[in-house]
Design a protein around this motif. Structure first.
Motif, PDB file in Angstrom:
ATOM      1  N   MET A   1       5.017   2.752   8.118  1.00  0.00           N
ATOM      2  CA  MET A   1       4.604   1.361   8.333  1.00  0.00           C
ATOM      3  C   MET A   1       4.633   0.545   7.035  1.00  0.00           C
ATOM      4  SD  MET A   1       0.474   1.890   8.768  1.00  0.00           S
ATOM      5  CE  MET A   1       0.158   0.150   8.984  1.00  0.00           C
ATOM      6  N   PHE A   2       4.666   1.226   5.886  1.00  0.00           N
ATOM      7  CA  PHE A   2       4.671   0.527   4.605  1.00  0.00           C
ATOM      8  C   PHE A   2       6.076   0.170   4.136  1.00  0.00           C
ATOM      9  CE2 PHE A   2       0.823   3.436   3.950  1.00  0.00           C
ATOM     10  CZ  PHE A   2      -0.048   2.499   4.491  1.00  0.00           C
ATOM     11  N   TYR A   3       7.101   0.569   4.894  1.00  0.00           N
ATOM     12  CA  TYR A   3       8.489   0.347   4.472  1.00  0.00           C
ATOM     13  C   TYR A   3       9.240  -0.480   5.508  1.00  0.00           C
ATOM     14  CZ  TYR A   3       7.352   4.024   1.129  1.00  0.00           C
ATOM     15  OH  TYR A   3       6.761   4.750   0.133  1.00  0.00           O
ATOM     16  N   ASP A   4      10.177  -1.284   5.026  1.00  0.00           N
ATOM     17  CA  ASP A   4      10.936  -2.159   5.926  1.00  0.00           C
ATOM     18  C   ASP A   4      12.415  -1.809   5.999  1.00  0.00           C
ATOM     19  OD1 ASP A   4      11.698  -2.940   3.428  1.00  0.00           O
ATOM     20  OD2 ASP A   4      10.889  -4.970   3.541  1.00  0.00           O
TER      21      ASP A   4
ATOM     22  N   ARG B   1      12.058   5.027 -17.506  1.00  0.00           N
ATOM     23  CA  ARG B   1      11.371   4.522 -16.318  1.00  0.00           C
ATOM     24  C   ARG B   1      12.071   5.085 -15.093  1.00  0.00           C
ATOM     25  NH1 ARG B   1      11.963   0.389 -12.559  1.00  0.00           N
ATOM     26  NH2 ARG B   1       9.998  -0.446 -11.742  1.00  0.00           N
ATOM     27  N   ILE B   2      11.312   5.733 -14.226  1.00  0.00           N
ATOM     28  CA  ILE B   2      11.857   6.314 -12.998  1.00  0.00           C
ATOM     29  C   ILE B   2      11.272   5.529 -11.826  1.00  0.00           C
ATOM     30  CG2 ILE B   2      12.155   8.398 -11.629  1.00  0.00           C
ATOM     31  CD1 ILE B   2      11.578  10.015 -14.159  1.00  0.00           C
ATOM     32  N   ALA B   3      12.120   4.795 -11.130  1.00  0.00           N
ATOM     33  CA  ALA B   3      11.667   3.935 -10.036  1.00  0.00           C
ATOM     34  C   ALA B   3      11.476   4.737  -8.755  1.00  0.00           C
ATOM     35  CB  ALA B   3      12.668   2.811  -9.808  1.00  0.00           C
ATOM     36  N   ALA B   4      10.601   4.232  -7.899  1.00  0.00           N
ATOM     37  CA  ALA B   4      10.327   4.878  -6.616  1.00  0.00           C
ATOM     38  C   ALA B   4      11.530   4.762  -5.686  1.00  0.00           C
ATOM     39  CB  ALA B   4       9.108   4.239  -5.974  1.00  0.00           C
ATOM     40  N   ASN B   5      11.578   5.631  -4.706  1.00  0.00           N
ATOM     41  CA  ASN B   5      12.599   5.568  -3.668  1.00  0.00           C
ATOM     42  C   ASN B   5      12.204   4.457  -2.691  1.00  0.00           C
ATOM     43  OD1 ASN B   5      14.496   5.944  -1.699  1.00  0.00           O
ATOM     44  ND2 ASN B   5      14.026   8.077  -1.308  1.00  0.00           N
ATOM     45  N   PRO B   6      12.991   3.378  -2.570  1.00  0.00           N
ATOM     46  CA  PRO B   6      12.598   2.258  -1.707  1.00  0.00           C
ATOM     47  C   PRO B   6      12.711   2.552  -0.213  1.00  0.00           C
ATOM     48  CG  PRO B   6      14.777   1.869  -2.611  1.00  0.00           C
ATOM     49  CD  PRO B   6      14.271   3.129  -3.257  1.00  0.00           C
ATOM     50  N   SER B   7      13.457   3.601   0.137  1.00  0.00           N
ATOM     51  CA  SER B   7      13.609   3.953   1.555  1.00  0.00           C
ATOM     52  C   SER B   7      13.547   5.467   1.714  1.00  0.00           C
ATOM     53  CB  SER B   7      14.931   3.397   2.107  1.00  0.00           C
ATOM     54  OG  SER B   7      16.019   3.773   1.272  1.00  0.00           O
ATOM     55  N   PRO B   8      12.327   6.024   1.652  1.00  0.00           N
ATOM     56  CA  PRO B   8      12.196   7.492   1.683  1.00  0.00           C
ATOM     57  C   PRO B   8      12.204   8.109   3.080  1.00  0.00           C
ATOM     58  CG  PRO B   8      10.058   6.486   1.352  1.00  0.00           C
ATOM     59  CD  PRO B   8      11.038   5.364   1.402  1.00  0.00           C
ATOM     60  N   PHE B   9      12.232   7.281   4.124  1.00  0.00           N
ATOM     61  CA  PHE B   9      12.165   7.801   5.496  1.00  0.00           C
ATOM     62  C   PHE B   9      13.409   7.416   6.293  1.00  0.00           C
ATOM     63  CE2 PHE B   9       7.744   7.323   4.189  1.00  0.00           C
ATOM     64  CZ  PHE B   9       7.189   8.537   4.575  1.00  0.00           C
TER      65      PHE B   9
ATOM     66  N   GLU C   1      12.119   9.556  11.660  1.00  0.00           N
ATOM     67  CA  GLU C   1      10.796   9.941  11.158  1.00  0.00           C
ATOM     68  C   GLU C   1       9.772   8.826  11.349  1.00  0.00           C
ATOM     69  OE1 GLU C   1      12.024  12.863   7.475  1.00  0.00           O
ATOM     70  OE2 GLU C   1      12.372  10.718   7.205  1.00  0.00           O
ATOM     71  N   ALA C   2      10.063   7.894  12.255  1.00  0.00           N
ATOM     72  CA  ALA C   2       9.205   6.727  12.459  1.00  0.00           C
ATOM     73  C   ALA C   2       7.809   7.095  12.965  1.00  0.00           C
ATOM     74  CB  ALA C   2       9.871   5.760  13.436  1.00  0.00           C
TER      75      ALA C   2
ATOM     76  N   ARG D   1       0.840  -1.210   0.000  1.00  0.00           N
ATOM     77  CA  ARG D   1       0.000   0.000   0.000  1.00  0.00           C
ATOM     78  C   ARG D   1       0.869   1.252   0.000  1.00  0.00           C
ATOM     79  NH1 ARG D   1      -3.731  -0.553   5.028  1.00  0.00           N
ATOM     80  NH2 ARG D   1      -1.906  -1.666   5.862  1.00  0.00           N
ATOM     81  N   ARG D   2       2.003   1.145  -0.609  1.00  0.00           N
ATOM     82  CA  ARG D   2       2.938   2.271  -0.601  1.00  0.00           C
ATOM     83  C   ARG D   2       2.472   3.399  -1.514  1.00  0.00           C
ATOM     84  NH1 ARG D   2       8.994  -0.483  -0.983  1.00  0.00           N
ATOM     85  NH2 ARG D   2       8.923  -1.575   1.027  1.00  0.00           N
ATOM     86  N   PRO D   3       2.667   4.648  -1.071  1.00  0.00           N
ATOM     87  CA  PRO D   3       2.490   5.782  -1.992  1.00  0.00           C
ATOM     88  C   PRO D   3       3.669   5.817  -2.949  1.00  0.00           C
ATOM     89  CG  PRO D   3       3.289   6.551   0.128  1.00  0.00           C
ATOM     90  CD  PRO D   3       3.040   5.072   0.284  1.00  0.00           C
ATOM     91  N   LEU D   4       3.584   6.650  -3.968  1.00  0.00           N
ATOM     92  CA  LEU D   4       4.676   6.747  -4.945  1.00  0.00           C
ATOM     93  C   LEU D   4       5.578   7.917  -4.580  1.00  0.00           C
ATOM     94  CD1 LEU D   4       6.081   5.723  -7.430  1.00  0.00           C
ATOM     95  CD2 LEU D   4       4.444   6.981  -8.846  1.00  0.00           C
ATOM     96  N   TYR D   5       6.628   7.612  -3.823  1.00  0.00           N
ATOM     97  CA  TYR D   5       7.633   8.600  -3.448  1.00  0.00           C
ATOM     98  C   TYR D   5       8.862   8.418  -4.343  1.00  0.00           C
ATOM     99  CZ  TYR D   5       5.419  10.154   0.911  1.00  0.00           C
ATOM    100  OH  TYR D   5       4.571  10.710   1.836  1.00  0.00           O
TER     101      TYR D   5
END
Length: 236
Positions: free
Chosen positions: A149-152, A130-138, A142-143, A9-13
């Motif tokens: 919660m959508f990122y590991d 193709r521009i890929a999303a940032n897999p670790s934007p936080f 910033e927890a 359920r990730r947004p597109l960052y």
């Protein structure tokens, strides 16, 4: 195309930069009729509020709650291979994104977004991009933000802030550096000197004239003209 998290359920960052300042969270939102930038991002980038122009506009968010922008500003946005000026409307509110990119920016560059596939796609100079999303934007600090919660995995703590501080420092003292040949008259040889280590007794051999592409040749001519005008080189 398969995705690593089929039920995510990730947004597109996306990672990008504003006026050469790197940002981790450029939120792509197809439902937004304008591009938004919070005051906190402008302050972090060292951009004065005095550059804001125009009149306030009302924007309606979730629950039909209205907020007013403080005007708009033109900023240089780089996203992957795409770099151009973009108009942002500034908002004074706490948000999780650094900038929000709506339909104006997406349509301008004819891009298609997919939150499920976590990327943007389009064409540039006749080629697919193709521009890929940032897999670790936080970062871990910033927890407290709900979307973490959508990122590991976390972005390296402090790395981005240190880089930002260094960029701002260099911009503050940009007058210390020479940006053009004309700004370096009478360079002291005691500071730096370039020499060619050649054998003076060696037989001189004339090399054949090199041919370049017309576009590259034009750039070479311009650089040579700059060097001649500054007195750095001379014909012999």
């Amino acid at each position: 195309m398969e995705v690593g998290y089929p039920d995510h359920r990730r947004p597109l960052y996306l990672a990008s930069s504003i006026n050469q300042i790197p940002i981790k969270r450029a939120l792509v939102d197809m439902g937004a009729p304008m591009n938004l930038i919070p005051l906190s991002t402008l302050q972090a980038a060292g951009i004065s509020e005095r550059k804001i122009q125009g009149c306030p506009m009302e924007v309606t968010g979730f629950g039909r709650k209205g907020e007013y922008t403080a005007g708009h500003i033109q900023l240089w946005l780089k996203m992957g291979p795409i770099a151009s000026l973009a108009r942002f409307h500034m908002v004074k509110m706490e948000v999780s994104y650094h900038v929000l990119l709506g339909r104006p920016w997406l349509h301008k560059h004819r891009l298609v977004s997919s939150t499920y596939h976590q990327c943007l796609k389009g064409r540039m100079n006749g080629k697919m991009i193709r521009i890929a999303a940032n897999p670790s934007p936080f970062e871990q600090v910033e927890a407290y933000l709900v979307e973490t919660m959508f990122y590991d995995q976390w972005a390296p703590s402090g790395e981005s802030s240190e880089k930002l501080e260094l960029i701002l420092l260099l911009k503050e003292y940009k007058d210390v550096f020479a940006w053009d040949y004309s700004e370096m008259p009478g360079l002291d040889p005691g500071l730096v000197v370039h020499t060619l280590n050649v054998d003076l007794e060696a037989k001189q051999v004339a090399q054949p004239t090199r041919k370049f592409h017309t576009e590259i040749e034009g750039k070479i001519v311009k650089e040579v003209e700059k060097l001649l005008a500054a007195g750095f080189i001379k014909p012999i």
